[in-house]
Scaffold this motif. Structure first.
Motif, PDB file in Angstrom:
ATOM      1  N   VAL A 168       0.837  -1.201   0.000  1.00 38.84           N
ATOM      2  CA  VAL A 168       0.000   0.000   0.000  1.00 38.84           C
ATOM      3  C   VAL A 168       0.870   1.248   0.000  1.00 38.84           C
ATOM      4  O   VAL A 168       0.626   2.208  -0.766  1.00 38.84           O
ATOM      5  N   TYR A 169       1.901   1.249   0.833  1.00 43.26           N
ATOM      6  CA  TYR A 169       2.754   2.435   0.961  1.00 43.26           C
ATOM      7  C   TYR A 169       3.655   2.616  -0.254  1.00 43.26           C
ATOM      8  O   TYR A 169       3.894   3.751  -0.687  1.00 43.26           O
ATOM      9  N   ASN A 170       4.152   1.537  -0.826  1.00 43.84           N
ATOM     10  CA  ASN A 170       4.953   1.669  -2.038  1.00 43.84           C
ATOM     11  C   ASN A 170       4.127   2.229  -3.189  1.00 43.84           C
ATOM     12  O   ASN A 170       4.595   3.076  -3.965  1.00 43.84           O
ATOM     13  N   GLU A 171       2.881   1.758  -3.308  1.00 42.17           N
ATOM     14  CA  GLU A 171       2.015   2.283  -4.357  1.00 42.17           C
ATOM     15  C   GLU A 171       1.732   3.766  -4.132  1.00 42.17           C
ATOM     16  O   GLU A 171       1.756   4.571  -5.077  1.00 42.17           O
ATOM     17  N   THR A 269      11.853   6.983  -1.450  1.00 44.40           N
ATOM     18  CA  THR A 269      12.405   5.659  -1.216  1.00 44.40           C
ATOM     19  C   THR A 269      11.296   4.645  -0.948  1.00 44.40           C
ATOM     20  O   THR A 269      10.461   4.844  -0.064  1.00 44.40           O
ATOM     21  N   ASP A 270      11.305   3.551  -1.687  1.00 40.14           N
ATOM     22  CA  ASP A 270      10.355   2.458  -1.471  1.00 40.14           C
ATOM     23  C   ASP A 270      11.010   1.364  -0.634  1.00 40.14           C
ATOM     24  O   ASP A 270      12.246   1.222  -0.608  1.00 40.14           O
ATOM     25  N   ALA A 271      10.189   0.573   0.029  1.00 39.04           N
ATOM     26  CA  ALA A 271      10.692  -0.659   0.626  1.00 39.04           C
ATOM     27  C   ALA A 271      11.011  -1.637  -0.509  1.00 39.04           C
ATOM     28  O   ALA A 271      10.279  -1.692  -1.510  1.00 39.04           O
ATOM     29  N   LEU A 279       9.541  -7.051   7.996  1.00 33.77           N
ATOM     30  CA  LEU A 279      10.130  -6.068   8.889  1.00 33.77           C
ATOM     31  C   LEU A 279      11.518  -5.675   8.404  1.00 33.77           C
ATOM     32  O   LEU A 279      11.904  -4.495   8.469  1.00 33.77           O
ATOM     33  N   ASP A 280      12.267  -6.636   7.856  1.00 31.83           N
ATOM     34  CA  ASP A 280      13.572  -6.314   7.273  1.00 31.83           C
ATOM     35  C   ASP A 280      13.414  -5.417   6.049  1.00 31.83           C
ATOM     36  O   ASP A 280      14.270  -4.563   5.789  1.00 31.83           O
ATOM     37  N   ARG A 281      12.363  -5.608   5.291  1.00 32.52           N
ATOM     38  CA  ARG A 281      12.103  -4.734   4.146  1.00 32.52           C
ATOM     39  C   ARG A 281      11.871  -3.294   4.614  1.00 32.52           C
ATOM     40  O   ARG A 281      12.355  -2.338   3.990  1.00 32.52           O
ATOM     41  N   LEU A 282      11.153  -3.145   5.721  1.00 30.39           N
ATOM     42  CA  LEU A 282      10.913  -1.807   6.263  1.00 30.39           C
ATOM     43  C   LEU A 282      12.205  -1.185   6.775  1.00 30.39           C
ATOM     44  O   LEU A 282      12.445   0.014   6.596  1.00 30.39           O
ATOM     45  N   VAL A 283      13.053  -1.991   7.374  1.00 28.82           N
ATOM     46  CA  VAL A 283      14.369  -1.510   7.812  1.00 28.82           C
ATOM     47  C   VAL A 283      15.171  -1.027   6.609  1.00 28.82           C
ATOM     48  O   VAL A 283      15.811   0.034   6.645  1.00 28.82           O
ATOM     49  N   LYS A 285      14.096   0.147   3.872  1.00 30.42           N
ATOM     50  CA  LYS A 285      13.567   1.427   3.392  1.00 30.42           C
ATOM     51  C   LYS A 285      14.224   2.587   4.122  1.00 30.42           C
ATOM     52  O   LYS A 285      14.669   3.558   3.495  1.00 30.42           O
ATOM     53  N   PHE A 286      14.311   2.500   5.445  1.00 34.32           N
ATOM     54  CA  PHE A 286      14.976   3.574   6.190  1.00 34.32           C
ATOM     55  C   PHE A 286      16.466   3.616   5.878  1.00 34.32           C
ATOM     56  O   PHE A 286      17.044   4.699   5.726  1.00 34.32           O
ATOM     57  N   THR A 287      17.094   2.450   5.765  1.00 33.90           N
ATOM     58  CA  THR A 287      18.518   2.397   5.458  1.00 33.90           C
ATOM     59  C   THR A 287      18.833   3.146   4.167  1.00 33.90           C
ATOM     60  O   THR A 287      19.841   3.848   4.063  1.00 33.90           O
ATOM     61  N   ASN A 288      17.966   3.007   3.180  1.00 35.57           N
ATOM     62  CA  ASN A 288      18.206   3.598   1.860  1.00 35.57           C
ATOM     63  C   ASN A 288      17.708   5.033   1.737  1.00 35.57           C
ATOM     64  O   ASN A 288      17.914   5.674   0.713  1.00 35.57           O
ATOM     65  N   THR A 289      17.042   5.538   2.779  1.00 37.82           N
ATOM     66  CA  THR A 289      16.566   6.918   2.757  1.00 37.82           C
ATOM     67  C   THR A 289      17.741   7.871   2.941  1.00 37.82           C
ATOM     68  O   THR A 289      18.671   7.594   3.706  1.00 37.82           O
ATOM     69  N   GLY A 290      17.710   9.001   2.256  1.00 37.36           N
ATOM     70  CA  GLY A 290      18.801   9.954   2.390  1.00 37.36           C
ATOM     71  C   GLY A 290      18.424  11.316   1.850  1.00 37.36           C
ATOM     72  O   GLY A 290      17.257  11.621   1.604  1.00 37.36           O
ATOM     73  N   ASP A 291      19.442  12.156   1.677  1.00 30.66           N
ATOM     74  CA  ASP A 291      19.292  13.497   1.110  1.00 30.66           C
ATOM     75  C   ASP A 291      18.408  14.395   1.948  1.00 30.66           C
ATOM     76  O   ASP A 291      17.648  15.219   1.425  1.00 30.66           O
ATOM     77  N   VAL A 292      18.485  14.242   3.272  1.00 27.59           N
ATOM     78  CA  VAL A 292      17.786  15.138   4.195  1.00 27.59           C
ATOM     79  C   VAL A 292      18.739  15.501   5.324  1.00 27.59           C
ATOM     80  O   VAL A 292      19.667  14.752   5.654  1.00 27.59           O
ATOM     81  N   SER A 293      18.508  16.656   5.928  1.00 29.31           N
ATOM     82  CA  SER A 293      19.441  17.176   6.927  1.00 29.31           C
ATOM     83  C   SER A 293      19.489  16.329   8.188  1.00 29.31           C
ATOM     84  O   SER A 293      20.501  16.311   8.897  1.00 29.31           O
ATOM     85  N   MET A 294      18.414  15.625   8.515  1.00 34.29           N
ATOM     86  CA  MET A 294      18.347  14.872   9.763  1.00 34.29           C
ATOM     87  C   MET A 294      19.146  13.571   9.729  1.00 34.29           C
ATOM     88  O   MET A 294      19.378  12.956  10.768  1.00 34.29           O
ATOM     89  N   LEU A 295      19.543  13.117   8.544  1.00 30.95           N
ATOM     90  CA  LEU A 295      20.223  11.841   8.408  1.00 30.95           C
ATOM     91  C   LEU A 295      21.661  12.044   7.950  1.00 30.95           C
ATOM     92  O   LEU A 295      21.946  12.875   7.093  1.00 30.95           O
TER      93      LEU A 295
END
Length: 376
Positions: A168-171, A269-271, A279-283, A285-295
């Protein structure tokens, strides 16, 4: 009234009435869990049959939260706590607060001390999120959130349900990216309409929001391309103040893309399609997230991505909306401005605060910026 106009009105209604949306969930018997920005794992909430609800504060004067925060704290966090102290979240089953900056860490403790009736759940992310140990840290953080959600709400978690939620979230992310591209080709998508589409997503179940966005993209695809206004790309944490957007519209400026955390930053970024578990897929997704000041961004890729976006969308200039007292954004600002300048693009920086009620300086700066772009 055209279908495009009807959809624009529906997005506006939802974006401008979060309290109404919140109450509609409660009236339907749905449990609601607040999700404080940024990158809170709302998929876990959704997978457990509850409604995630975005909490980005409000454009209002801070009153009660001043007892808990010094005046130089981020207005987003201050107004989130202020609303909670005024019982605006009464009926919420829990709130998840990430700790991606020092101000958010302070919010967790102040919430625990000052807010009754809405238990808080911490989500501690690692800055070194890409190594194996960082991914394990994130996974254990998610497992902690799951246990706390089960304890606070009585709901149960299953990895199978999470897999369905991830689809649902990837779509939804795919559709939001499509909308951003489609909106860039149509001046009828004003900065305010664009804001409403992005903001409404925080207050709806993603599958319901997807239905509206899919239809909006279809309507835009059937229209003739129209791009006569001055084209800008926006960057920052939050660009949703109606007064600021009105100034852009009065100066015939249209937003053709963004590097904004509350907008496209959530949907880049998609899972992944598979993994040892959902749950590893959701992890991942966060691992591959970037290009923001908080990370953590040791490769300094954020400014590269911003310049690439501006060029891709044929932007005339870049508007950086700096959230006042946001240290991570202030650290990134010199590099962003230099990268934009080195790329031969024009840029203006506007500092905003959730408590602003006068935009005279912003109006002067943006009027000047428009003239510079128009006669460049």
């Amino acid at each position: 009234m055209s279908r495009f106009e009807e959809l624009a009105e529906e997005f506006a209604r939802i974006a401008n009435d979060p309290r109404g949306q919140f109450q509609s969930f409660l009236d339907s018997g749905k449990k609601v869990v607040g999700c404080v920005p940024e990158f809170t794992p709302e998929e876990l909430v959704h997978a457990m049959g509850m409604a995630p609800f975005g909490m980005w504060g409000a454009d209002a004067k801070v009153t009660r939260a001043r007892t808990y925060f010094p005046t130089f704290y981020c207005g987003i966090v201050q107004t989130v706590l202020d609303l909670a102290l005024m019982k605006k979240y009464e009926g919420m089953s829990a709130v998840i607060i990430p700790t991606l900056c020092d101000t958010l860490k302070a919010l967790t403790q102040n919430w625990q001390h000052g807010v009754d009736g809405v238990p808080y759940i911490p989500m501690t992310y690692p800055q070194n999120r890409k190594p194996a140990y960082g991914q394990q840290f994130t996974k254990e953080g998610y497992e902690r959130v799951i246990r706390d959600l089960e304890r606070c709400t009585g709901a149960e978690f299953s990895d199978e349900a999470l897999g369905k939620t991830i689809e649902v979230y990837n779509e939804h992310s795919h559709l939001m990216r499509q909308f951003s591209v489609a909106a860039a080709s149509h001046d009828c998508v004003t900065p305010t309409i664009r804001r409403n589409v992005f903001k409404s997503a925080w207050f709806m179940l993603k599958e319901d929001h997807s239905k509206l966005v899919r239809e909006m993209v279809r309507e835009l695809s059937a229209m003739e391309v129209e791009t006569k206004k001055t084209r800008i790309v926006t960057s920052g944490i939050l660009v949703d103040n109606l007064n600021l957007l009105q100034i852009l519209e009065e100066n015939s400026m249209t937003i053709v893309g963004d590097d904004v955390v509350a907008e496209s930053g959530q949907y880049r970024t998609d899972a992944p399609a598979s993994g040892p578990s959902n749950l590893d897929r959701l992890v991942a997704k966060f691992t591959n997230t970037g290009d923001v000041s908080m990370l953590l961004d040791p490769e300094r890729h954020r400014e590269v991505a911003l310049v690439d976006l501006a060029k891709e969308r044929r932007a005339d200039g870049v508007l950086i909306v700096l959230t006042k007292f946001c240290d991570p954004e202030e650290f990134d600002l010199p590099r962003l401005r230099k990268a934009v300048k080195d790329a031969g693009l024009k840029e203006v920086t506007i500092e905003v605060d959730r408590q602003m009620d006068r935009f005279d300086q912003a109006q002067t700066a943006l009027e000047t910026f428009h003239d510079v772009l128009a006669y460049a």
